[in-house]
Design an enzyme around this catalytic site. Sequence first.
Site, mmCIF file in Angstrom:
data_model
loop_
_atom_site.group_PDB
_atom_site.id
_atom_site.type_symbol
_atom_site.label_atom_id
_atom_site.label_comp_id
_atom_site.label_asym_id
_atom_site.label_seq_id
_atom_site.Cartn_x
_atom_site.Cartn_y
_atom_site.Cartn_z
ATOM 1 N N ASN A 87 38.916 40.002 39.899
ATOM 2 C CA ASN A 87 37.915 39.924 40.297
ATOM 3 C C ASN A 87 37.615 40.442 41.585
ATOM 4 O O ASN A 87 38.003 39.865 42.211
ATOM 5 C CB ASN A 87 38.091 38.248 39.385
ATOM 6 C CG ASN A 87 37.980 38.210 38.876
ATOM 7 O OD1 ASN A 87 38.080 38.266 37.752
ATOM 8 N ND2 ASN A 87 38.941 36.649 38.022
ATOM 9 N N GLY A 93 33.795 36.002 40.178
ATOM 10 C CA GLY A 93 34.711 34.590 39.529
ATOM 11 C C GLY A 93 36.022 34.997 40.854
ATOM 12 O O GLY A 93 36.832 34.172 40.402
ATOM 13 N N HIS A 100 44.631 39.962 44.673
ATOM 14 C CA HIS A 100 45.555 40.252 43.955
ATOM 15 C C HIS A 100 45.122 40.327 41.976
ATOM 16 O O HIS A 100 44.179 40.091 41.908
ATOM 17 C CB HIS A 100 45.484 38.119 43.407
ATOM 18 C CG HIS A 100 44.666 37.033 43.181
ATOM 19 N ND1 HIS A 100 43.236 37.246 43.874
ATOM 20 C CD2 HIS A 100 43.980 36.815 42.030
ATOM 21 C CE1 HIS A 100 42.260 36.370 43.975
ATOM 22 N NE2 HIS A 100 42.120 35.883 42.584
ATOM 23 N N HIS A 102 45.795 40.077 38.217
ATOM 24 C CA HIS A 102 45.767 38.568 36.598
ATOM 25 C C HIS A 102 46.748 39.459 36.027
ATOM 26 O O HIS A 102 46.089 40.671 35.594
ATOM 27 C CB HIS A 102 44.884 37.986 36.187
ATOM 28 C CG HIS A 102 44.242 37.115 37.221
ATOM 29 N ND1 HIS A 102 44.109 35.791 37.441
ATOM 30 C CD2 HIS A 102 42.622 37.633 38.556
ATOM 31 C CE1 HIS A 102 42.993 35.401 38.287
ATOM 32 N NE2 HIS A 102 42.887 36.490 39.478
HETATM 33 P P1 AMP Z 1 40.773 34.035 41.358
HETATM 34 O O1 AMP Z 1 39.508 33.493 40.496
HETATM 35 O O2 AMP Z 1 40.552 35.446 40.678
HETATM 36 O O3 AMP Z 1 40.114 34.587 42.820
HETATM 37 O O4 AMP Z 1 41.550 34.145 40.872
HETATM 38 C C1 AMP Z 1 42.119 32.853 41.561
HETATM 39 C C2 AMP Z 1 43.576 32.060 41.054
HETATM 40 O O5 AMP Z 1 44.485 31.742 41.542
HETATM 41 C C3 AMP Z 1 43.165 31.188 39.300
HETATM 42 O O6 AMP Z 1 42.793 31.004 38.199
HETATM 43 C C4 AMP Z 1 43.658 29.961 40.490
HETATM 44 O O7 AMP Z 1 44.279 29.038 39.112
HETATM 45 C C5 AMP Z 1 44.507 30.239 41.078
HETATM 46 N N1 AMP Z 1 45.696 29.459 42.682
HETATM 47 C C6 AMP Z 1 44.685 28.718 42.360
HETATM 48 N N2 AMP Z 1 45.610 28.240 43.629
HETATM 49 C C7 AMP Z 1 46.579 28.382 43.067
HETATM 50 C C8 AMP Z 1 48.358 27.762 43.326
HETATM 51 N N3 AMP Z 1 48.330 26.739 44.555
HETATM 52 N N4 AMP Z 1 49.253 28.548 43.660
HETATM 53 C C9 AMP Z 1 48.950 29.253 42.067
HETATM 54 N N5 AMP Z 1 47.816 29.680 41.762
HETATM 55 C C10 AMP Z 1 46.589 28.995 42.170
#
Ligand code: AMP
Length: 114
Positions: A87, A93, A100, A102
């Site tokens: 994203n 999103g 990262h 997903h």
């Molecule tokens: P995005 O919305 O594509 O930036 O994805 C960020 C992702 O990070 C989301 O799916 C969250 O659930 C995940 N996330 C947020 N905080 C943490 C955390 N402390 N450990 C692991 N994943 C996290």
Amino acid sequence: MNDCLFCKIIKGEIPGSIIYRDDRIVAFNDINPQAPLHALIVPTRHIPTLNALRREDDGLVGEMVRRGAAIAAEKGYEESGYRTVFNTNPGAGQSVFHIHLHLLGGRKFTWPPG
Ligand code: AMP
Ligand code: ZN
């Protein structure tokens, strides 16, 4: 970057469920999984969005994608299928500004995504 959540997980300053680590890439389980497998594959270097990638990062991004495929295969989703998503920026999103990948597996995915 000091205030980056994923940099803190990479450095071990806050806990993460780490499933893979080398000097260039870390993978950990998403804290709010959207599928039975929901991992995040991140570079150890802070890169805020795909927009900041440079040509010299091509190998790094390839390693991230290939690592995602390897984790999917380890978890048994090589044949049944899995979803890989980057994203970029809030309209798509993105909520954590450290790139990262997903990796989601273990359920049926529809297209187009929401
Ligand atoms: P995005 O919305 O594509 O930036 O994805 C960020 C992702 O990070 C989301 O799916 C969250 O659930 C995940 N996330 C947020 N905080 C943490 C955390 N402390 N450990 C692991 N994943 C996290
Ligand atoms: Zn970071």
